[in-house]
Design a protein around this motif. Structure first.
Motif, PDB file in Angstrom:
ATOM      1  N   ALA A   1       1.034  -0.820   0.071  1.00 49.69           N
ATOM      2  CA  ALA A   1      -0.119   0.019  -0.176  1.00 49.69           C
ATOM      3  C   ALA A   1       1.412   0.863   0.441  1.00 49.69           C
ATOM      4  O   ALA A   1       1.617   1.406   0.517  1.00 49.69           O
ATOM      5  CB  ALA A   1      -0.866  -0.043   1.128  1.00 49.69           C
ATOM      6  N   PRO A   2       0.486   2.246  -0.634  1.00 50.14           N
ATOM      7  CA  PRO A   2       1.391   3.725  -0.435  1.00 50.14           C
ATOM      8  C   PRO A   2       1.007   4.130   0.590  1.00 50.14           C
ATOM      9  O   PRO A   2       0.061   4.005   1.354  1.00 50.14           O
ATOM     10  CB  PRO A   2       0.043   4.254  -1.154  1.00 50.14           C
ATOM     11  CG  PRO A   2      -0.525   3.624  -1.918  1.00 50.14           C
ATOM     12  CD  PRO A   2      -0.577   2.280  -1.717  1.00 50.14           C
ATOM     13  N   LEU A   3       2.519   4.922   1.154  1.00 47.00           N
ATOM     14  CA  LEU A   3       2.768   5.226   2.486  1.00 47.00           C
ATOM     15  C   LEU A   3       2.527   6.423   2.545  1.00 47.00           C
ATOM     16  O   LEU A   3       4.299   7.020   1.826  1.00 47.00           O
ATOM     17  CB  LEU A   3       3.495   4.138   2.737  1.00 47.00           C
ATOM     18  CG  LEU A   3       4.284   4.602   4.685  1.00 47.00           C
ATOM     19  CD1 LEU A   3       3.153   4.471   5.345  1.00 47.00           C
ATOM     20  CD2 LEU A   3       5.635   4.213   4.960  1.00 47.00           C
ATOM     21  N   ILE A   4       2.111   7.428   3.320  1.00 41.65           N
ATOM     22  CA  ILE A   4       2.439   9.054   3.944  1.00 41.65           C
ATOM     23  C   ILE A   4       2.668   8.850   4.767  1.00 41.65           C
ATOM     24  O   ILE A   4       2.896   8.698   6.133  1.00 41.65           O
ATOM     25  CB  ILE A   4       1.287   9.790   3.183  1.00 41.65           C
ATOM     26  CG1 ILE A   4       0.394   9.521   2.285  1.00 41.65           C
ATOM     27  CG2 ILE A   4       1.046  10.597   3.673  1.00 41.65           C
ATOM     28  CD1 ILE A   4      -0.819  10.156   2.601  1.00 41.65           C
ATOM     29  N   ASP A   5       4.105   9.393   4.847  1.00 39.13           N
ATOM     30  CA  ASP A   5       5.135   9.415   6.033  1.00 39.13           C
ATOM     31  C   ASP A   5       5.006  11.030   6.914  1.00 39.13           C
ATOM     32  O   ASP A   5       5.967  11.906   6.192  1.00 39.13           O
ATOM     33  CB  ASP A   5       7.268   9.429   5.663  1.00 39.13           C
ATOM     34  CG  ASP A   5       7.182   9.080   7.206  1.00 39.13           C
ATOM     35  OD1 ASP A   5       7.154   8.966   8.034  1.00 39.13           O
ATOM     36  OD2 ASP A   5       8.901   9.906   7.073  1.00 39.13           O
ATOM     37  N   THR A   6       4.797  11.264   7.662  1.00 37.73           N
ATOM     38  CA  THR A   6       4.201  12.338   8.592  1.00 37.73           C
ATOM     39  C   THR A   6       4.817  12.354  10.395  1.00 37.73           C
ATOM     40  O   THR A   6       5.018  11.295  10.788  1.00 37.73           O
ATOM     41  CB  THR A   6       2.969  12.852   8.509  1.00 37.73           C
ATOM     42  OG1 THR A   6       2.131  11.524   9.895  1.00 37.73           O
ATOM     43  CG2 THR A   6       1.771  12.601   7.552  1.00 37.73           C
ATOM     44  N   VAL A   7       4.826  13.412  10.611  1.00 40.93           N
ATOM     45  CA  VAL A   7       5.679  14.019  11.703  1.00 40.93           C
ATOM     46  C   VAL A   7       3.848  15.071  12.484  1.00 40.93           C
ATOM     47  O   VAL A   7       3.857  15.688  11.802  1.00 40.93           O
ATOM     48  CB  VAL A   7       6.816  14.099  11.754  1.00 40.93           C
ATOM     49  CG1 VAL A   7       6.484  14.891  13.384  1.00 40.93           C
ATOM     50  CG2 VAL A   7       8.211  13.367  10.908  1.00 40.93           C
ATOM     51  N   ALA A   8       4.189  14.428  13.746  1.00 36.57           N
ATOM     52  CA  ALA A   8       2.849  15.562  14.842  1.00 36.57           C
ATOM     53  C   ALA A   8       3.225  15.263  15.770  1.00 36.57           C
ATOM     54  O   ALA A   8       4.142  15.028  16.353  1.00 36.57           O
ATOM     55  CB  ALA A   8       1.744  14.334  14.260  1.00 36.57           C
ATOM     56  N   TRP A   9       2.672  16.835  16.384  1.00 37.91           N
ATOM     57  CA  TRP A   9       2.621  17.668  17.720  1.00 37.91           C
ATOM     58  C   TRP A   9       2.243  17.240  18.509  1.00 37.91           C
ATOM     59  O   TRP A   9       0.570  17.630  18.247  1.00 37.91           O
ATOM     60  CB  TRP A   9       3.333  18.935  17.542  1.00 37.91           C
ATOM     61  CG  TRP A   9       4.026  19.380  19.012  1.00 37.91           C
ATOM     62  CD1 TRP A   9       4.032  19.149  19.593  1.00 37.91           C
ATOM     63  CD2 TRP A   9       2.766  21.481  19.482  1.00 37.91           C
ATOM     64  NE1 TRP A   9       4.204  20.529  20.615  1.00 37.91           N
ATOM     65  CE2 TRP A   9       3.472  21.052  20.637  1.00 37.91           C
ATOM     66  CE3 TRP A   9       2.307  22.062  18.027  1.00 37.91           C
ATOM     67  CZ2 TRP A   9       2.962  22.387  21.123  1.00 37.91           C
ATOM     68  CZ3 TRP A   9       2.463  23.183  18.887  1.00 37.91           C
ATOM     69  CH2 TRP A   9       2.433  23.402  20.364  1.00 37.91           C
ATOM     70  N   VAL A  10       1.613  16.561  19.674  1.00 35.85           N
ATOM     71  CA  VAL A  10       1.105  16.373  20.684  1.00 35.85           C
ATOM     72  C   VAL A  10       0.927  16.895  21.502  1.00 35.85           C
ATOM     73  O   VAL A  10       1.769  17.167  22.152  1.00 35.85           O
ATOM     74  CB  VAL A  10       0.413  14.874  21.361  1.00 35.85           C
ATOM     75  CG1 VAL A  10       0.076  14.701  21.856  1.00 35.85           C
ATOM     76  CG2 VAL A  10       0.872  13.783  19.957  1.00 35.85           C
ATOM     77  N   CYS A  11      -0.344  18.211  21.940  1.00 32.82           N
ATOM     78  CA  CYS A  11       0.011  19.214  22.267  1.00 32.82           C
ATOM     79  C   CYS A  11      -1.138  19.414  22.955  1.00 32.82           C
ATOM     80  O   CYS A  11      -2.235  19.517  23.029  1.00 32.82           O
ATOM     81  CB  CYS A  11       0.263  20.505  21.815  1.00 32.82           C
ATOM     82  SG  CYS A  11       0.202  22.535  22.694  1.00 32.82           S
TER      83      CYS A  11
ATOM     84  N   GLY B   1      -8.805  10.734   2.583  1.00 34.31           N
ATOM     85  CA  GLY B   1      -8.822  12.042   1.683  1.00 34.31           C
ATOM     86  C   GLY B   1      -7.944  11.375   0.015  1.00 34.31           C
ATOM     87  O   GLY B   1      -7.993  12.138  -0.401  1.00 34.31           O
ATOM     88  N   HIS B   2      -6.931  10.272   0.954  1.00 29.93           N
ATOM     89  CA  HIS B   2      -6.580   9.128  -0.299  1.00 29.93           C
ATOM     90  C   HIS B   2      -6.912   8.200  -0.909  1.00 29.93           C
ATOM     91  O   HIS B   2      -7.435   7.887  -0.129  1.00 29.93           O
ATOM     92  CB  HIS B   2      -4.966   9.126   0.287  1.00 29.93           C
ATOM     93  CG  HIS B   2      -4.042  10.426   0.222  1.00 29.93           C
ATOM     94  ND1 HIS B   2      -3.340  11.277  -0.428  1.00 29.93           N
ATOM     95  CD2 HIS B   2      -4.401  11.271   1.475  1.00 29.93           C
ATOM     96  CE1 HIS B   2      -3.159  12.924   0.180  1.00 29.93           C
ATOM     97  NE2 HIS B   2      -3.397  12.290   1.951  1.00 29.93           N
ATOM     98  N   GLY B   3      -6.723   7.450  -2.159  1.00 29.03           N
ATOM     99  CA  GLY B   3      -7.223   6.535  -2.650  1.00 29.03           C
ATOM    100  C   GLY B   3      -7.142   5.185  -1.376  1.00 29.03           C
ATOM    101  O   GLY B   3      -5.561   5.496  -0.656  1.00 29.03           O
ATOM    102  N   GLU B   4      -7.782   4.091  -1.665  1.00 30.91           N
ATOM    103  CA  GLU B   4      -8.283   3.229  -1.281  1.00 30.91           C
ATOM    104  C   GLU B   4      -6.921   2.492  -0.831  1.00 30.91           C
ATOM    105  O   GLU B   4      -6.153   2.498  -1.587  1.00 30.91           O
ATOM    106  CB  GLU B   4      -8.905   2.202  -1.992  1.00 30.91           C
ATOM    107  CG  GLU B   4      -9.084   0.852  -1.383  1.00 30.91           C
ATOM    108  CD  GLU B   4     -10.411   1.007  -0.613  1.00 30.91           C
ATOM    109  OE1 GLU B   4     -10.391   0.520   0.578  1.00 30.91           O
ATOM    110  OE2 GLU B   4     -11.059   1.919  -0.336  1.00 30.91           O
ATOM    111  N   GLY B   5      -6.592   2.237   0.267  1.00 31.86           N
ATOM    112  CA  GLY B   5      -5.640   1.226   0.643  1.00 31.86           C
ATOM    113  C   GLY B   5      -4.297   1.644   1.240  1.00 31.86           C
ATOM    114  O   GLY B   5      -3.040   1.710   1.424  1.00 31.86           O
TER     115      GLY B   5
END
Length: 133
Positions: free
Chosen positions: A2-12, A75-79
């Motif tokens: 499956a396509p992977l979107i690699d992100t980073v987030a701030w838990v505030c 909001g991205h394609g299936e999978g």
């Protein structure tokens, strides 16, 4: 695979609530952060995205790894899957919507369904740890 979107987030977190952002034209809230640029570390991405989205500077020495989460990408394609590496940190400056962000909100566990699928995983862990009301 499956396509992977690699992100980073701030838990505030503050007073049992978590900071959420909503981008222009979107319905769901997201934990502040975003996709890394090629060659960026988690720290580089975190610092850049937080400044771009909510106008504050993170205190580098306070940054602590919280966890990594995976879920279907909103909001991205299936999978398509998003992987989100989360960090906590203190900040300097006043929180203010910036760039593509239309709204900031302090969310509770009751707002879980108003967030992206990967964020819901974070909400579950925060609730289980007694950090999110």
């Amino acid at each position: 695979m499956a396509p992977l979107i690699d992100t980073v987030a701030w838990v505030c977190l503050a007073d049992g609530r978590i900071l959420g952002t909503r981008s222009r034209g979107r319905q769901l809230f997201y934990i502040p952060g975003g996709k890394r640029n090629e060659g960026e570390s988690d720290l580089d991405t975190l610092l850049r995205e937080v400044k771009e989205e909510v106008s504050v500077t993170l205190v580098t020495e306070s940054i602590a790894y919280f966890g990594t989460y995976r879920a279907p990408a909103d909001g991205h394609g299936e999978g398509t899957v998003v992987q989100m590496s989360c960090y906590t940190a203190h900040h300097r400056g006043d929180l203010r919507a910036n760039s593509e962000i239309e709204e900031l909100a302090w969310l509770t566990f009751a707002d879980r369904e108003r967030t992206a699928p990967v964020d819901r995983e974070v909400f579950d862990d925060l609730r289980a740890a007694g950090l999110l009301h």
